[in-house]
Design an enzyme around this catalytic site. Structure first.
Site, PDB file in Angstrom:
ATOM      1  NE  ARG A   1      -2.462  -1.040   3.623  1.00 54.59           N
ATOM      2  CZ  ARG A   1      -2.033  -0.167   4.509  1.00 54.59           C
ATOM      3  NH1 ARG A   1      -2.114   1.134   4.273  1.00 54.59           N
ATOM      4  NH2 ARG A   1      -1.523  -0.551   5.657  1.00 54.59           N
TER       5      ARG A   1
ATOM      6  CE1 TYR B   1       0.525  -5.899  -1.831  1.00 56.81           C
ATOM      7  CE2 TYR B   1      -0.678  -3.933  -1.141  1.00 56.81           C
ATOM      8  CZ  TYR B   1      -0.134  -5.171  -0.856  1.00 56.81           C
ATOM      9  OH  TYR B   1      -0.275  -5.689   0.399  1.00 56.81           O
TER      10      TYR B   1
ATOM     11  CE  LYS C   1      -6.207  -3.110   4.657  1.00 61.33           C
ATOM     12  NZ  LYS C   1      -6.474  -3.484   6.047  1.00 61.33           N
TER      13      LYS C   1
ATOM     14  CG  HIS D   1      -7.484  -2.043  10.234  1.00 58.30           C
ATOM     15  ND1 HIS D   1      -6.192  -1.585  10.348  1.00 58.30           N
ATOM     16  CD2 HIS D   1      -7.405  -3.133   9.425  1.00 58.30           C
ATOM     17  CE1 HIS D   1      -5.380  -2.353   9.657  1.00 58.30           C
ATOM     18  NE2 HIS D   1      -6.077  -3.301   9.087  1.00 58.30           N
TER      19      HIS D   1
ATOM     20  CB  SER E   1       0.645  -3.482   9.473  1.00 66.50           C
ATOM     21  OG  SER E   1      -0.067  -2.396   9.038  1.00 66.50           O
TER      22      SER E   1
ATOM     23  CB  CYS F   1       0.332  -5.952  15.910  1.00 63.00           C
ATOM     24  SG  CYS F   1       1.364  -4.494  16.044  1.00 63.00           S
TER      25      CYS F   1
ATOM     26  CG  ASP G   1      -7.745  -6.401   7.199  1.00 66.51           C
ATOM     27  OD1 ASP G   1      -6.917  -6.014   8.044  1.00 66.51           O
ATOM     28  OD2 ASP G   1      -7.884  -5.855   6.093  1.00 66.51           O
TER      29      ASP G   1
ATOM     30  NE  ARG H   1      -0.007  -8.319   2.272  1.00 62.69           N
ATOM     31  CZ  ARG H   1      -0.709  -7.693   3.219  1.00 62.69           C
ATOM     32  NH1 ARG H   1      -1.851  -8.182   3.629  1.00 62.69           N
ATOM     33  NH2 ARG H   1      -0.254  -6.590   3.771  1.00 62.69           N
TER      34      ARG H   1
HETATM   35  C1  OXD Z   1      -3.100  -4.012   5.798  1.00 59.88           C
HETATM   36  C2  OXD Z   1      -3.702  -5.226   5.211  1.00 59.88           C
HETATM   37  O1  OXD Z   1      -2.183  -3.448   5.185  1.00 59.88           O
HETATM   38  O2  OXD Z   1      -4.610  -5.761   5.841  1.00 59.88           O
HETATM   39  O3  OXD Z   1      -3.543  -3.583   6.878  1.00 59.88           O
HETATM   40  O4  OXD Z   1      -3.296  -5.646   4.123  1.00 59.88           O
HETATM   41 MN    MN Z   2      -5.370  -4.620   7.479  1.00 59.80          MN
END
Ligand code: OXD
Ligand code: MN
Length: 591
Positions: free
Chosen positions: A69, A196, A205, A225, A247, A249, A276, A375
């Protein structure tokens, strides 16, 4: 496919602007998706993997400049600057449209324009929302078909209704001309020059957090989130928790947690509703109910293994698209760092270069086979611990909301806020510390309120105010907690084992929600009595270790309070209720 005039007009406008050679509607049928996969393989976009070992699985490599991102190039566009957040990028609406229209002009010449009707949430649920993504990327089509519900069934439900407009083109994949722009006031997303996931799977998102957070504010619900999980007790009852973490964590790991043996033997189970995103509403009984609007997992591959997250690993073994992981040419499968100790002998790294696990760069550092942000896009139905409530259109009732970050010293293993507004304060001041490995500087705090810093579609102060307003509408609010799995000892080692053992903390949290266990009042909230955290079967952890993990150092917390104050100073429209909470914390620390 549809007679919805707004959909047809959106397609006509896009044809006129982007000049594609043809338009293809995604109908959601398996036969059409299979034809797309075949085409993507023929065009070199996907590599078909070993269908015996990984049925329905494919590998994709992005260009090297397009692997994550791009927060620096992600914009909230609104008429007034202060309707976005001072800590996010802003562009004035008409200026943004003008700039984007120039970039989109003719960008799909010779390409196919795919029309993806998709539903965030179960198709037809009154809480679900519909989007139409127009894209020239077949990779996006195939990923969206995993991450969301797509096709004719969505158009049938849409009828003449409204939808979120999403326009995407990978255009020239130019880094300098890459823009991810959101127009919450117009229900519109425009994304160009990336391919991406987080930038281009517009349901995720862009819609389910940035646009939806704005919709939630105006319609009286919340887009967060957060993972959602259910803890099933030996008596068959299940209690639900939603949890927000920045992220890196361990959100996906917590969402798919396997309880330690002492709990498993007694009959405890953990069920994953989502890893997520949570859309949260007030139910008729005055409780908060959460749904996961997604239909798949877009998870980070490196570090996922049989020990850290067997459920996630299992989820990726069929119908999955892997992006930027290493390729094993010997058996036509994939590999990533942290999967196992057997990297391919004959491999290809994520950049497309020949690779094996022994290669070093000019400085003698190991060359990675998979990109650190590589991913998997995997269907939710594959998940062995998927909750039976996954499709429930009304969602699951939340007993607790949990915030968390990576804090080497400051935050205790767990504490409970003293009220809804105090919990909002805890969420608003959430932070994660960078590690030496990542940045060279330990303990640099990045504030990430509710883990939504990159995802709030409007002013952050107004977002906090919305949380406070929601609190007034909930007769039976969930209790709000903060956890920190990442406290370190003097040598920098993590003290708490984490992963499945986090169940022990969830157990205390849920016991608190039912007033089944006592706690100790401190200036920051309620912490457990050390002996109330179950350490049965945990090697190397004693009640004294837990005491250490729960310690609150007043001097560190005074600095923390100053840090929160200066963060609030960067924002506008911070509600008085939160300033009062901060003053209250300071007073308690100085008492
Ligand atoms: C993020 C994802 O970047 O979930 O938070 O991909
Ligand atoms: Mn996320």
């Amino acid at each position: 496919m549809t007679s919805n005039k707004k959909v047809l007009a959106f397609i006509e406008e896009t044809k006129a602007l982007c000049d594609p050679k043809e338009v293809v509607w995604v109908d959601g049928s398996e036969s059409q998706l299979e034809a797309f996969r075949k085409q993507a393989v023929e065009e070199g976009i996907l590599i078909k993997l070993n269908q015996e070992l990984l049925p329905g699985c494919y590998l994709h490599r992005t260009t090297q400049n397009d692997v994550a991102r791009v927060e620096g190039r992600t914009f909230i566009c609104s008429k007034n600057k202060d309707d976005s957040s001072p800590i996010n990028n802003w562009m004035e609406t008409s200026e943004a449209y003008d700039m984007l229209k120039k970039l989109f002009k003719g960008c799909m010449k010779g390409r196919t324009l795919y029309v993806i009707p998709y539903s965030m949430g179960a198709v037809g649920s009154k809480f679900s929302k519909i989007g139409i993504e127009l894209t020239d990327s077949i990779y996006v089509v195939l990923n969206m078909a995993i991450m969301t519900r797509v096709g004719q069934k969505v158009l049938d439900v849409l009828g003449d209704g409204d939808f979120v407009k999403g326009l995407h083109s990978y255009a020239e994949l130019s880094e300098e001309k890459r823009y991810i722009c959101h127009f919450p006031e117009d229900n519109t997303i425009m994304s160009i020059n990336s391919n991406y996931g987080g930038n281009v799977l517009l349901g995720k998102k862009c819609f389910a957090l940035r646009i939806a957070s704005y919709l939630g504010k105006t319609e009286g619900w919340m887009a967060e989130h957060m993972l959602i999980l259910g803890v099933e007790y030996p008596n068959g009852e299940t209690k639900y928790i939603a949890a927000a973490f920045p992220s890196a964590c361990g959100k996906t790991n917590l969402a798919m947690l396997i309880p330690p043996e002492v709990y498993r033997k007694k009959g405890y189970k953990v069920w994953c509703v989502g890893d997520d995103i949570a859309w949260i509403r007030v139910g008729e009984d005055g409780r908060l109910y959460a749904v996961n609007p997604e239909n798949g997992f877009f998870g980070v591959a490196p570090g996922t293994n049989e020990k850290s997250n067997p459920n996630a690993l299992h989820t990726t073994q069929k119908g999955t698209i892997f992006t930027n992981v290493a390729y094993n040419a010997d058996n036509n499968t994939v590999w990533w760092e942290g999967l196992d100790k057997n990297p391919p002998k004959n491999g290809i790294d994520w950049k497309g270069n020949p690779w094996n696990g022994d290669m070093k760069d000019a400085d003698g550092k190991p060359i990675k086979g998979a990109h650190p942000n590589s991913r998997f896009t995997a269907p939710a139905v594959n998940c062995p611990c998927l909750s039976k409530e996954f499709e429930n259109p009304n969602g699951v009732p939340l007993s607790a909301i949990v915030f968390g970050g990576r804090r080497a010293k400051t935050a205790p293993l767990v504490y409970q806020s003293t009220s809804w507004n105090n919990g909002v304060f805890v969420g608003s001041s959430m932070a994660s510390e960078t590690t030496a490995a990542a940045t060279g500087a330990v303990g640099v705090v990045r504030r990430d309120p509710m883990a939504m810093r990159p995802f709030v579609g409007y002013n952050m102060g107004d977002y906090f105010a919305h949380w406070i307003e929601m609190g007034k509408k909930i007769k039976n609010p969930p209790k709000i907690f903060n956890v920190n799995w990442f406290r370190t000892d003097d040598e920098g080692h993590f003290i708490w084992p984490g992963f499945g053992d986090n169940m022990r903390v969830l157990d205390w949290i849920l016991a608190r929600c039912e007033d089944k266990v006592d706690a100790v009042e401190t200036p920051i909230g309620y912490v457990p009595k050390a002996e109330d955290i179950n350490i049965e079967g945990l090697e190397g952890i004693t009640v004294d270790t837990i005491k250490g993990l729960l310690e609150i150092d007043k001097e560190t917390w005074k600095q923390e309070a100053d840090g929160i104050e200066s963060f609030y100073g960067e924002l506008t429209r911070v509600p008085q209720e939160l300033k009062d909470q901060l003053a209250n914390l300071k007073a308690k620390l100085n008492a």
